[in-house]
Design a protein around this motif. Structure first.
Motif, PDB file in Angstrom:
ATOM      1  N   ASN A  34      45.712  48.068  33.591  1.00 44.42           N
ATOM      2  CA  ASN A  34      46.630  47.405  34.520  1.00 44.42           C
ATOM      3  C   ASN A  34      47.452  48.401  35.328  1.00 44.42           C
ATOM      4  OD1 ASN A  34      45.736  44.889  33.848  1.00 44.42           O
ATOM      5  ND2 ASN A  34      47.507  44.320  32.619  1.00 44.42           N
ATOM      6  N   LEU A  35      47.823  49.511  34.706  1.00 45.46           N
ATOM      7  CA  LEU A  35      48.563  50.546  35.426  1.00 45.46           C
ATOM      8  C   LEU A  35      47.728  51.110  36.571  1.00 45.46           C
ATOM      9  CD1 LEU A  35      50.580  52.840  32.969  1.00 45.46           C
ATOM     10  CD2 LEU A  35      51.365  51.887  35.119  1.00 45.46           C
ATOM     11  N   VAL A  36      46.471  51.393  36.278  1.00 44.58           N
ATOM     12  CA  VAL A  36      45.583  51.910  37.316  1.00 44.58           C
ATOM     13  C   VAL A  36      45.403  50.867  38.429  1.00 44.58           C
ATOM     14  CG1 VAL A  36      43.229  52.691  37.810  1.00 44.58           C
ATOM     15  CG2 VAL A  36      44.384  53.464  35.730  1.00 44.58           C
ATOM     16  N   SER A  37      45.248  49.608  38.026  1.00 49.09           N
ATOM     17  CA  SER A  37      45.105  48.532  39.022  1.00 49.09           C
ATOM     18  C   SER A  37      46.351  48.414  39.885  1.00 49.09           C
ATOM     19  CB  SER A  37      44.834  47.201  38.315  1.00 49.09           C
ATOM     20  OG  SER A  37      43.610  47.238  37.608  1.00 49.09           O
ATOM     21  N   GLU A  38      47.521  48.533  39.264  1.00 51.61           N
ATOM     22  CA  GLU A  38      48.788  48.454  40.005  1.00 51.61           C
ATOM     23  C   GLU A  38      48.887  49.585  41.021  1.00 51.61           C
ATOM     24  OE1 GLU A  38      53.177  47.121  39.808  1.00 51.61           O
ATOM     25  OE2 GLU A  38      51.219  46.175  39.757  1.00 51.61           O
ATOM     26  N   LEU A  39      48.502  50.792  40.630  1.00 48.46           N
ATOM     27  CA  LEU A  39      48.557  51.933  41.545  1.00 48.46           C
ATOM     28  C   LEU A  39      47.614  51.746  42.731  1.00 48.46           C
ATOM     29  CD1 LEU A  39      48.644  54.881  38.964  1.00 48.46           C
ATOM     30  CD2 LEU A  39      50.507  54.160  40.445  1.00 48.46           C
ATOM     31  N   ARG A  40      46.522  51.021  42.501  1.00 46.94           N
ATOM     32  CA  ARG A  40      45.522  50.857  43.548  1.00 46.94           C
ATOM     33  C   ARG A  40      45.640  49.518  44.278  1.00 46.94           C
ATOM     34  NH1 ARG A  40      40.523  53.161  39.767  1.00 46.94           N
ATOM     35  NH2 ARG A  40      41.370  55.273  39.576  1.00 46.94           N
ATOM     36  N   GLY A  41      46.699  48.740  43.931  1.00 46.76           N
ATOM     37  CA  GLY A  41      46.907  47.472  44.603  1.00 46.76           C
ATOM     38  C   GLY A  41      45.931  46.391  44.196  1.00 46.76           C
ATOM     39  N   GLU A  42      45.363  46.501  43.006  1.00 48.36           N
ATOM     40  CA  GLU A  42      44.393  45.520  42.528  1.00 48.36           C
ATOM     41  C   GLU A  42      45.066  44.511  41.603  1.00 48.36           C
ATOM     42  OE1 GLU A  42      40.820  48.886  42.551  1.00 48.36           O
ATOM     43  OE2 GLU A  42      41.477  47.985  40.672  1.00 48.36           O
ATOM     44  N   ASP A  43      44.363  43.440  41.279  1.00 48.90           N
ATOM     45  CA  ASP A  43      44.915  42.386  40.427  1.00 48.90           C
ATOM     46  C   ASP A  43      45.034  42.857  38.979  1.00 48.90           C
ATOM     47  OD1 ASP A  43      45.021  40.678  42.570  1.00 48.90           O
ATOM     48  OD2 ASP A  43      43.057  39.772  42.169  1.00 48.90           O
ATOM     49  N   LEU A  44      46.063  42.345  38.291  1.00 46.32           N
ATOM     50  CA  LEU A  44      46.270  42.669  36.883  1.00 46.32           C
ATOM     51  C   LEU A  44      45.644  41.602  35.998  1.00 46.32           C
ATOM     52  CD1 LEU A  44      50.051  43.708  36.969  1.00 46.32           C
ATOM     53  CD2 LEU A  44      48.033  45.073  37.532  1.00 46.32           C
ATOM     54  N   LYS A  45      45.303  41.977  34.789  1.00 44.10           N
ATOM     55  CA  LYS A  45      44.727  41.042  33.826  1.00 44.10           C
ATOM     56  C   LYS A  45      45.653  40.902  32.626  1.00 44.10           C
ATOM     57  CE  LYS A  45      39.861  41.799  35.009  1.00 44.10           C
ATOM     58  NZ  LYS A  45      38.522  42.173  34.482  1.00 44.10           N
ATOM     59  N   ASP A  46      45.744  39.673  32.118  1.00 39.99           N
ATOM     60  CA  ASP A  46      46.569  39.431  30.935  1.00 39.99           C
ATOM     61  C   ASP A  46      45.871  39.971  29.688  1.00 39.99           C
ATOM     62  OD1 ASP A  46      48.433  38.180  32.482  1.00 39.99           O
ATOM     63  OD2 ASP A  46      47.793  36.139  31.966  1.00 39.99           O
ATOM     64  N   TYR A  47      46.705  40.366  28.714  1.00 41.86           N
ATOM     65  CA  TYR A  47      46.160  40.790  27.423  1.00 41.86           C
ATOM     66  C   TYR A  47      45.888  39.554  26.580  1.00 41.86           C
ATOM     67  CZ  TYR A  47      45.849  42.395  22.630  1.00 41.86           C
ATOM     68  OH  TYR A  47      45.422  42.601  21.338  1.00 41.86           O
TER      69      TYR A  47
END
Length: 468
Positions: free
Chosen positions: A340-353
């Motif tokens: 999720n951190l990598v996705s946040e840095l790249r502006g991508e969607d996050l996934k729930d745990y």
């Protein structure tokens, strides 16, 4: 580059950093881990460390060896001021200082939770660290050495009486492993009989191991009884002053080894932060592992995982709606947090745990185990192999897996090592006892008036002279 600061190098912190190293592009972020210990402890192995089945160093993972691109700071985070994006660090050596960050990941873990029972703080030992497990092993071995030299009586009974408080997974595993270890040691101590050893597990509830079925739990209690270990259900410890264990049932006995496994609580470090916490002192975390406040508003650039966080259990199997504090969740949360951190840095969607527990497995001493998945319960030798197989694979890095499994193989052929290293607590004792020291200078008495000292003896002037 954005600076990512990970507070805590346990399961969740280590796996977050480990996976960030794998998934971040070069120059995409700078990662720092702060922890007073230079290693991650694989806690499911602590009972086997305490029973001599695993070498202590093999149950820990070096941060510096396995986090090759991450900056590792050996020290404690004393305070988090997220409003200013700074933390106060007390390093293991040197002066306290402040460190700034852009993104913070709080994975500070948990500590043993105790109650104000007289004597527990002074006499008991926990089971959260490799040092505690090693100390338990050495205590058992040292007590056997001492007891073998004593006649029957209260002092020998005290040395050979072992108590575990708490009937959860950790408590049952350490209790069963200690019983297995003690039984194996009797072959090496002809002065002692099986009946000389006494094992007591104290559990306040009416059953043990709530993660397994009642049938499986009852099998474990019966198995322990057959091996000479007594389980006290619906019983509380009311005192342990001087090693005198007093139970709510009126029973009392003396013990030199009391292991406390009756619960954990979030790291007290969270008391010194402006990040939002819930009533039990845990970090408020959304299913995607971002921190949120009491209005469910996301706290920008703040993340949390592991035992220190109240992570919602979307599978519906958690206690109070949250994931239980165990290694299985912490490892998976660390991996998801990194994604999720990598996705946040790249502006991508996050996934729930979300993780549905497929089962629980416990090791109960050599050749004995218990497994539960839904209504399926497996006990005995097959469950023991399942326990070792699962945790052997779950241990991070092939280097660590090989060391652990190779140790098991050697123990199968050569037996467990039964050397106590309790003297390591005071490693300089032998050196100090025999080390030569400078002789203390002794002042000579002034000569009486008109009577000089003996011929050739120097007369001190303004100072002392050695007798020699």
């Amino acid at each position: 580059m954005p600076k990512i600061l990970i507070v805590g190098g346990g399961y969740a912190g280590f796996y977050t950093a480990w996976k960030l190293e794998k998934w971040l592009r070069a120059g995409e972020a700078e990662v720092t881990v702060v922890d007073p210990l230079p290693y991650m402890t694989y806690q499911p192995f602590l009972p086997e460390v305490a029973s001599g089945s695993i070498e202590p160093r093999h149950a820990v993972v070096s941060l510096r060896r396995h986090l090759k691109k991450t900056r590792v700071i050996a020290g404690k985070v004393e305070k988090i001021t997220h409003a200013e994006k700074t933390v106060t660090i007390l390093p293991n050596a040197g002066e306290q200082y402040e460190l700034d960050y852009d993104i913070i990941v709080v994975t500070a873990g948990a500590v043993s939770r105790t109650f104000p029972i007289p004597g527990i703080a002074d006499e008991a030992i926990g089971l959260k660290t490799i040092e505690e497990a090693t100390a338990i092993r050495d205590r058992i071995l040292t007590n056997f050495d001492k007891a073998s030299q004593l006649p029957e009586g209260p002092e020998r009974d005290r040395l050979l009486t072992f108590v575990v408080v708490g009937g959860g997974f950790a408590g049952i595993e350490i209790f069963a492993e200690m019983r297995s270890f003690a039984s194996a040691l009797l072959d090496k101590y002809p002065e002692l009989e099986f009946e000389d050893t006494h094992f007591h597990l104290i559990e306040a509830m009416g059953r043990i191991m709530p993660e397994v079925s009642v049938k499986t739990a009852n099998w474990v209690v019966k198995n322990l009884a057959e091996r000479g270990a007594e389980v006290h259900l619906e019983t509380q410890v009311q005192g342990a002053v001087g090693g005198l264990v007093e139970l709510s049932t009126g029973v009392s006995f003396e013990s030199d080894t009391i292991v406390w496994t009756a619960g954990v609580m979030a790291s007290p470090m969270l008391k010194n932060t402006d990040l939002p916490t819930e009533e039990r002192g845990r970090l408020r975390v959304r299913p995607d592992l971002r921190v949120h406040d009491d209005k469910d508003e996301v706290v920008i650039d703040a993340w949390g995982a592991g035992d220190v966080s109240a992570v919602p259990d979307l599978s519906g199997g958690g206690v109070g709606g949250f994931c239980v504090p165990n290694a299985q969740h912490a490892v998976r949360q660390g991996k998801q947090l990194a994604k999720n951190l990598v996705s946040e840095l790249r502006g991508e969607d996050l996934k729930d745990y979300e993780h549905k527990n497929l089962g629980a497995v416990a090791g109960l001493g050599l050749g004995v185990g218990a497994f539960q998945s839904g209504k399926i319960g497996i006990t005995g030798l097959p469950a023991w192999f399942m326990h070792r197989g699962y945790h052997g694979l779950a241990m991070p890095s092939w280097e660590r897996k090989f060391r652990v499994v190779w140790g098991w193989v050697l123990n199968f052929f050569l037996g467990r090592d039964i050397v106590s290293l309790e003297a390591r607590v005071h490693p300089r004792a032998a050196f100090e006892e025999f080390a030569s020291r400078p002789r203390v200078a002794v002042a000579a008495e002034p000569a009486a008036a008109g009577h000089p000292g003996p011929a050739g003896a120097p007369v001190p002037v303004g100072g002392a002279v050695s007798k020699e």
